[in-house]
Design a protein around this motif. Structure first.
Motif, PDB file in Angstrom:
ATOM      1  N   VAL A 119       1.131  -1.581  -0.292  1.00 38.82           N
ATOM      2  CA  VAL A 119       0.078   0.064  -0.421  1.00 38.82           C
ATOM      3  C   VAL A 119       0.686   0.918  -0.167  1.00 38.82           C
ATOM      4  CG1 VAL A 119      -1.703   1.167   1.301  1.00 38.82           C
ATOM      5  CG2 VAL A 119      -1.908  -0.859   1.398  1.00 38.82           C
ATOM      6  N   ALA A 120       0.569   2.291  -1.334  1.00 39.40           N
ATOM      7  CA  ALA A 120       1.732   2.876  -1.248  1.00 39.40           C
ATOM      8  C   ALA A 120       0.829   5.072  -0.924  1.00 39.40           C
ATOM      9  CB  ALA A 120       2.244   3.341  -2.864  1.00 39.40           C
ATOM     10  N   LEU A 121       1.206   5.066   0.090  1.00 38.52           N
ATOM     11  CA  LEU A 121      -0.070   5.972   0.486  1.00 38.52           C
ATOM     12  C   LEU A 121       1.550   7.294   0.207  1.00 38.52           C
ATOM     13  CD1 LEU A 121      -1.071   5.444   3.900  1.00 38.52           C
ATOM     14  CD2 LEU A 121      -2.371   5.327   1.546  1.00 38.52           C
ATOM     15  N   GLY A 143       7.378  -6.157  -7.509  1.00 37.91           N
ATOM     16  CA  GLY A 143       7.222  -7.148  -7.794  1.00 37.91           C
ATOM     17  C   GLY A 143       6.040  -8.070  -7.263  1.00 37.91           C
ATOM     18  N   VAL A 144       5.180  -7.289  -7.046  1.00 39.11           N
ATOM     19  CA  VAL A 144       4.059  -7.471  -5.702  1.00 39.11           C
ATOM     20  C   VAL A 144       3.052  -6.672  -6.733  1.00 39.11           C
ATOM     21  CG1 VAL A 144       5.185  -8.557  -4.265  1.00 39.11           C
ATOM     22  CG2 VAL A 144       4.569  -6.339  -3.871  1.00 39.11           C
ATOM     23  N   GLU A 145       1.806  -6.863  -5.848  1.00 40.97           N
ATOM     24  CA  GLU A 145       0.443  -5.697  -5.897  1.00 40.97           C
ATOM     25  C   GLU A 145       1.402  -4.846  -5.750  1.00 40.97           C
ATOM     26  OE1 GLU A 145      -2.808  -7.108  -6.548  1.00 40.97           O
ATOM     27  OE2 GLU A 145      -3.324  -9.158  -8.237  1.00 40.97           O
ATOM     28  N   VAL A 146       0.835  -3.454  -6.542  1.00 39.78           N
ATOM     29  CA  VAL A 146       1.138  -2.795  -5.311  1.00 39.78           C
ATOM     30  C   VAL A 146      -0.660  -1.661  -5.661  1.00 39.78           C
ATOM     31  CG1 VAL A 146       2.599  -0.033  -5.184  1.00 39.78           C
ATOM     32  CG2 VAL A 146       3.573  -2.061  -5.463  1.00 39.78           C
ATOM     33  N   VAL A 147      -0.851  -1.268  -4.744  1.00 43.08           N
ATOM     34  CA  VAL A 147      -2.107   0.049  -4.751  1.00 43.08           C
ATOM     35  C   VAL A 147      -1.247   1.506  -4.080  1.00 43.08           C
ATOM     36  CG1 VAL A 147      -3.977   0.833  -3.620  1.00 43.08           C
ATOM     37  CG2 VAL A 147      -3.434  -1.740  -4.170  1.00 43.08           C
ATOM     38  N   VAL A 148      -1.587   2.047  -5.336  1.00 43.41           N
ATOM     39  CA  VAL A 148      -1.012   3.556  -4.970  1.00 43.41           C
ATOM     40  C   VAL A 148      -1.954   4.671  -4.625  1.00 43.41           C
ATOM     41  CG1 VAL A 148      -0.062   5.472  -5.752  1.00 43.41           C
ATOM     42  CG2 VAL A 148       0.937   3.453  -6.328  1.00 43.41           C
ATOM     43  N   ILE A 149      -2.307   5.255  -3.646  1.00 46.17           N
ATOM     44  CA  ILE A 149      -3.435   6.237  -3.727  1.00 46.17           C
ATOM     45  C   ILE A 149      -2.582   7.469  -3.632  1.00 46.17           C
ATOM     46  CG2 ILE A 149      -5.093   7.228  -1.975  1.00 46.17           C
ATOM     47  CD1 ILE A 149      -5.319   4.250  -1.338  1.00 46.17           C
ATOM     48  N   ASN A 150      -2.788   9.171  -4.032  1.00 47.46           N
ATOM     49  CA  ASN A 150      -1.955   9.815  -4.238  1.00 47.46           C
ATOM     50  C   ASN A 150      -2.975  11.424  -4.475  1.00 47.46           C
ATOM     51  OD1 ASN A 150       0.387   8.561  -5.132  1.00 47.46           O
ATOM     52  ND2 ASN A 150       1.140  10.281  -5.201  1.00 47.46           N
ATOM     53  N   VAL A 158       1.841  12.060  -9.315  1.00 47.71           N
ATOM     54  CA  VAL A 158       1.550  11.222  -9.552  1.00 47.71           C
ATOM     55  C   VAL A 158       1.868   9.924 -10.480  1.00 47.71           C
ATOM     56  CG1 VAL A 158      -1.022  10.583  -9.911  1.00 47.71           C
ATOM     57  CG2 VAL A 158      -0.449  12.930  -9.020  1.00 47.71           C
ATOM     58  N   PRO A 159       1.902   9.078  -9.655  1.00 51.34           N
ATOM     59  CA  PRO A 159       2.160   7.789 -10.895  1.00 51.34           C
ATOM     60  C   PRO A 159       1.293   7.427 -12.307  1.00 51.34           C
ATOM     61  CG  PRO A 159       2.749   7.368  -8.492  1.00 51.34           C
ATOM     62  CD  PRO A 159       1.609   8.631  -8.548  1.00 51.34           C
ATOM     63  N   ASP A 160       1.989   7.253 -13.351  1.00 48.66           N
ATOM     64  CA  ASP A 160       0.907   6.349 -14.407  1.00 48.66           C
ATOM     65  C   ASP A 160       0.474   5.870 -13.563  1.00 48.66           C
ATOM     66  OD1 ASP A 160       0.708   4.996 -16.984  1.00 48.66           O
ATOM     67  OD2 ASP A 160       0.648   7.008 -16.852  1.00 48.66           O
ATOM     68  N   PRO A 161      -1.327   4.958 -13.923  1.00 46.70           N
ATOM     69  CA  PRO A 161      -1.888   4.394 -14.241  1.00 46.70           C
ATOM     70  C   PRO A 161      -1.207   2.532 -14.402  1.00 46.70           C
ATOM     71  CG  PRO A 161      -3.451   5.606 -14.955  1.00 46.70           C
ATOM     72  CD  PRO A 161      -1.743   5.966 -14.808  1.00 46.70           C
ATOM     73  N   ALA A 162      -0.205   2.525 -15.155  1.00 43.85           N
ATOM     74  CA  ALA A 162      -0.033   1.867 -15.579  1.00 43.85           C
ATOM     75  C   ALA A 162       1.665   1.145 -15.145  1.00 43.85           C
ATOM     76  CB  ALA A 162       1.205   1.706 -17.420  1.00 43.85           C
ATOM     77  N   ASP A 163       2.029   1.716 -13.958  1.00 47.00           N
ATOM     78  CA  ASP A 163       3.109   1.730 -12.685  1.00 47.00           C
ATOM     79  C   ASP A 163       2.971   1.213 -12.421  1.00 47.00           C
ATOM     80  OD1 ASP A 163       4.601   3.209 -14.257  1.00 47.00           O
ATOM     81  OD2 ASP A 163       4.444   5.324 -13.605  1.00 47.00           O
ATOM     82  N   ALA A 164       1.417   0.732 -10.973  1.00 44.99           N
ATOM     83  CA  ALA A 164       0.933   0.035 -10.309  1.00 44.99           C
ATOM     84  C   ALA A 164      -0.007  -0.667 -10.797  1.00 44.99           C
ATOM     85  CB  ALA A 164       1.087   0.682  -9.702  1.00 44.99           C
ATOM     86  N   LEU A 166      -2.788  -0.777  -8.984  1.00 39.12           N
ATOM     87  CA  LEU A 166      -3.908   0.795  -9.003  1.00 39.12           C
ATOM     88  C   LEU A 166      -3.576   1.734  -8.845  1.00 39.12           C
ATOM     89  CD1 LEU A 166      -7.207   1.190  -9.174  1.00 39.12           C
ATOM     90  CD2 LEU A 166      -6.893   0.575  -6.955  1.00 39.12           C
ATOM     91  N   VAL A 167      -3.727   2.819  -9.013  1.00 34.85           N
ATOM     92  CA  VAL A 167      -3.471   4.046  -8.875  1.00 34.85           C
ATOM     93  C   VAL A 167      -4.173   4.959  -8.685  1.00 34.85           C
ATOM     94  CG1 VAL A 167      -1.845   6.261  -9.950  1.00 34.85           C
ATOM     95  CG2 VAL A 167      -1.175   4.658 -10.206  1.00 34.85           C
TER      96      VAL A 167
END
Length: 198
Positions: A119-121, A143-150, A158-164, A166-167
């Protein structure tokens, strides 16, 4: 409790069940602490879902520092902290995360710790005003699923949707999430439920 690392002692607050469905380990931003509103929102959601949550004040902050220093040393300390916590919570899925710099640590170390997700806040995509210095590689290499909330007004980008995996972008929010903690909880909840079932 305290956990010794090569970089000094970390302080860890553990909430939730002693026989949890999962272990979620969270940490703070560069100059912040574990009482940040977004971290507390994620903690509350995880505890309600039957998880144990460890909020880690990293050694450099315990020592009074405001800058994390070397990423290598910070990651080494994080690995020691996780190893200690895994002795206490052996057979449950590990999810790790944090806000800002803490999100970077969680992404960089996810494979080494055996985490099932991150979980990346307020992930700091780049230093303010320097988009050419992108840190998107840290998200992509987790290497695992990453959920980004910005927030959409975050000066760190703000990361691109392709970078994680879920963004999720919260309208009107900057880097510190002064509002919107309910939205953070609602985004994280289904991921915590799914990860806890792995």
């Amino acid at each position: 409790m305290t956990i010794a690392t090569a970089a000094g002692e970390a302080k860890v607050a553990v909430d939730g069940r002693t026989n949890p469905r999962f272990l979620l380990v969270l940490t703070h931003g560069a100059a912040g602490g574990v009482e940040a509103a977004d971290l507390l929102a994620v903690r509350r959601t995880a505890v309600e879902l039957g998880g144990a949550v460890a909020r880690v004040l990293q050694p450099y902050r315990v020592a009074g520092g405001r800058a994390p220093g070397s990423a290598v040393k910070q990651d080494e300390a994080w690995l020691a902290i996780i190893a200690d916590l895994r002795k206490r919570f052996r057979k449950v899925p590990l999810i790790q995360g944090g806000r800002s710099n803490g999100a970077r640590v969680a992404c960089r170390t996810a494979q080494a710790t055996g985490a099932v997700g991150v979980v990346a806040l307020a992930f700091p995509l780049h230093p303010p005003g320097k988009p050419e210095l992108s840190r998107a590689g840290e998200l992509r290499s987790a290497g695992v699923e990453v959920v980004v909330i910005n927030g959409d007004r975050d000066p760190f980008g703000v990361p691109d949707p392709a970078d994680a995996t879920l963004v999720h972008v919260i309208a009107g929010e900057g880097h510190s999430f002064k509002k919107g903690v309910g939205e953070i909880a609602s985004v994280v909840e289904p991921w915590l439920v799914r990860w806890s079932a792995e």
